[in-house]
Design a protein around this motif. Structure first.
Motif, mmCIF file in Angstrom:
data_model
loop_
_atom_site.group_PDB
_atom_site.id
_atom_site.type_symbol
_atom_site.label_atom_id
_atom_site.label_comp_id
_atom_site.label_asym_id
_atom_site.label_seq_id
_atom_site.Cartn_x
_atom_site.Cartn_y
_atom_site.Cartn_z
ATOM 1 N N UNK A 1 7.601 6.243 -5.734
ATOM 2 C CA UNK A 1 8.916 5.526 -5.841
ATOM 3 C C UNK A 1 10.000 5.714 -4.960
ATOM 4 N N UNK A 2 10.145 6.695 -4.129
ATOM 5 C CA UNK A 2 11.151 6.939 -3.232
ATOM 6 C C UNK A 2 11.177 5.701 -1.929
ATOM 7 N N UNK A 3 9.603 5.369 -1.678
ATOM 8 C CA UNK A 3 9.565 4.195 -0.733
ATOM 9 C C UNK A 3 9.961 2.974 -1.481
ATOM 10 N N UNK A 4 9.778 2.525 -2.635
ATOM 11 C CA UNK A 4 10.079 1.350 -3.362
ATOM 12 C C UNK A 4 11.694 1.432 -3.462
ATOM 13 N N UNK A 5 12.360 2.586 -3.547
ATOM 14 C CA UNK A 5 13.843 2.597 -3.836
ATOM 15 C C UNK A 5 14.705 2.121 -2.592
ATOM 16 N N UNK B 1 8.879 3.278 6.097
ATOM 17 C CA UNK B 1 8.077 4.672 5.645
ATOM 18 C C UNK B 1 6.901 5.092 6.386
ATOM 19 N N UNK B 2 6.541 6.159 6.306
ATOM 20 C CA UNK B 2 7.184 7.312 5.753
ATOM 21 C C UNK B 2 8.080 8.176 6.778
ATOM 22 N N UNK C 1 0.880 -1.171 0.008
ATOM 23 C CA UNK C 1 0.082 -0.178 0.083
ATOM 24 C C UNK C 1 0.829 1.438 0.006
ATOM 25 N N UNK C 2 1.957 1.161 0.628
ATOM 26 C CA UNK C 2 2.750 2.396 0.668
ATOM 27 C C UNK C 2 3.933 2.401 -0.232
ATOM 28 N N UNK C 3 4.535 1.021 -0.664
ATOM 29 C CA UNK C 3 5.588 1.057 -1.593
ATOM 30 C C UNK C 3 5.253 0.890 -3.049
ATOM 31 N N UNK C 4 4.174 0.690 -3.405
ATOM 32 C CA UNK C 4 3.790 0.133 -4.799
ATOM 33 C C UNK C 4 2.706 0.855 -5.435
ATOM 34 N N UNK D 1 12.423 6.507 3.864
ATOM 35 C CA UNK D 1 12.016 7.572 2.824
ATOM 36 C C UNK D 1 10.727 8.087 3.026
ATOM 37 N N UNK D 2 10.497 9.238 2.287
ATOM 38 C CA UNK D 2 9.203 9.931 2.319
ATOM 39 C C UNK D 2 9.063 10.055 0.734
ATOM 40 N N UNK D 3 7.612 10.423 0.610
ATOM 41 C CA UNK D 3 7.556 10.817 -0.819
ATOM 42 C C UNK D 3 7.952 11.875 -1.553
#
Ligand code: TIU
Length: 224
Positions: A47-51, A161-162, A31-34, A189-191
């Motif tokens: 994308x910053x969360x995924x990274x 996150x975040x 829910x937060x990373x994708x 990470x944050x968005x």
């Protein structure tokens, strides 16, 4: 047994006893990373969360190797939304979609749905703890404090996150309860990078007002 380490950190080196330290991986959920999850429903670029997934993976690997207590958290709600305050429900609605509504990964932020699950790369092992939390902080309406106390935990390593929302709320709740907290800058990470940067600065300013900041390399070096 004392297994004290010193980690290079801001505003000064962070000291902890590994046998009284836990790694906390906060809300690394689909829910937060994708794409398609709650983070995106709120209007963010995820994308910053995924990274940071590979960074968190490396920290998980290092902490698993030394047998550290590992705690994963997940933000989410019961299918009937009885644990979601009306205020949160209302303000989760952006562009007509919010908590409990059908999204591409199931009902948004609902326990049991795919979107609520932790990303596959960071899947908790059977001997690790998973804390389901209805709020941003990991202490509110959970048994986290009891879990930490019963395991003699004094220090926390925070990732996930975040940075400015769930990591910070958890950090502040932990700091008020007397835990010494180290935030790993490159495993959070944050968005919006400006939010991340400001949140990181707030951790260590005023003589470690909430805790310390370090990075994955420094921690891995200290624990190996
Ligand atoms: N929106 C946002 O930045 N974060 C959250 O809603 N939850 C977490 O940080 N996990």
């Amino acid at each position: 047994v004392s297994d004290t380490i010193l980690v290079s950190a801001l505003p000064f080196p962070f000291q902890c006893d590994l046998s009284h330290t836990a790694l906390v991986v906060i809300d690394m959920q689909n829910d937060f990373c994708c794409k398609g999850g709650f983070g995106e429903a709120l209007g963010n670029d995820v994308s910053p969360a995924e990274a940071i997934i590979p960074k968190v993976q490396s920290i998980l690997g290092g902490c698993r190797a030394i047998g550290m207590m590992i705690i994963h958290t997940r933000e989410g709600h019961l299918p009937d939304l009885s644990d979601c305050p009306e205020s949160k429900l209302t303000r989760s609605q952006v562009n007509g979609k919010g908590i409990g509504d059908e999204g591409p990964m199931g009902r948004i932020l609902i326990r049991g749905e795919y979107g609520h699950e932790i990303v596959k790369e960071l899947k908790p092992l059977a001997n690790e703890w998973v804390i389901d939390k209805p709020g941003k902080g990991a202490f509110y309406n959970t048994n986290l404090e009891q879990l930490l106390k019963s395991h003699g935990i004094e220090s926390l390593l925070l990732t996930g996150v975040t940075t400015h929302v769930c990591v910070h709320t958890t950090l502040r709740e932990a700091n008020d309860r007397g835990y010494e907290c180290l935030v790993l800058e490159d495993a959070t990470a944050a968005y919006d990078f400006a939010d991340h940067e400001a949140a990181i600065r707030m951790v260590h300013q005023q003589g470690a007002i909430f805790g310390w900041v370090s990075d994955c390399n420094a921690l891995l070096e200290a624990i190996q």
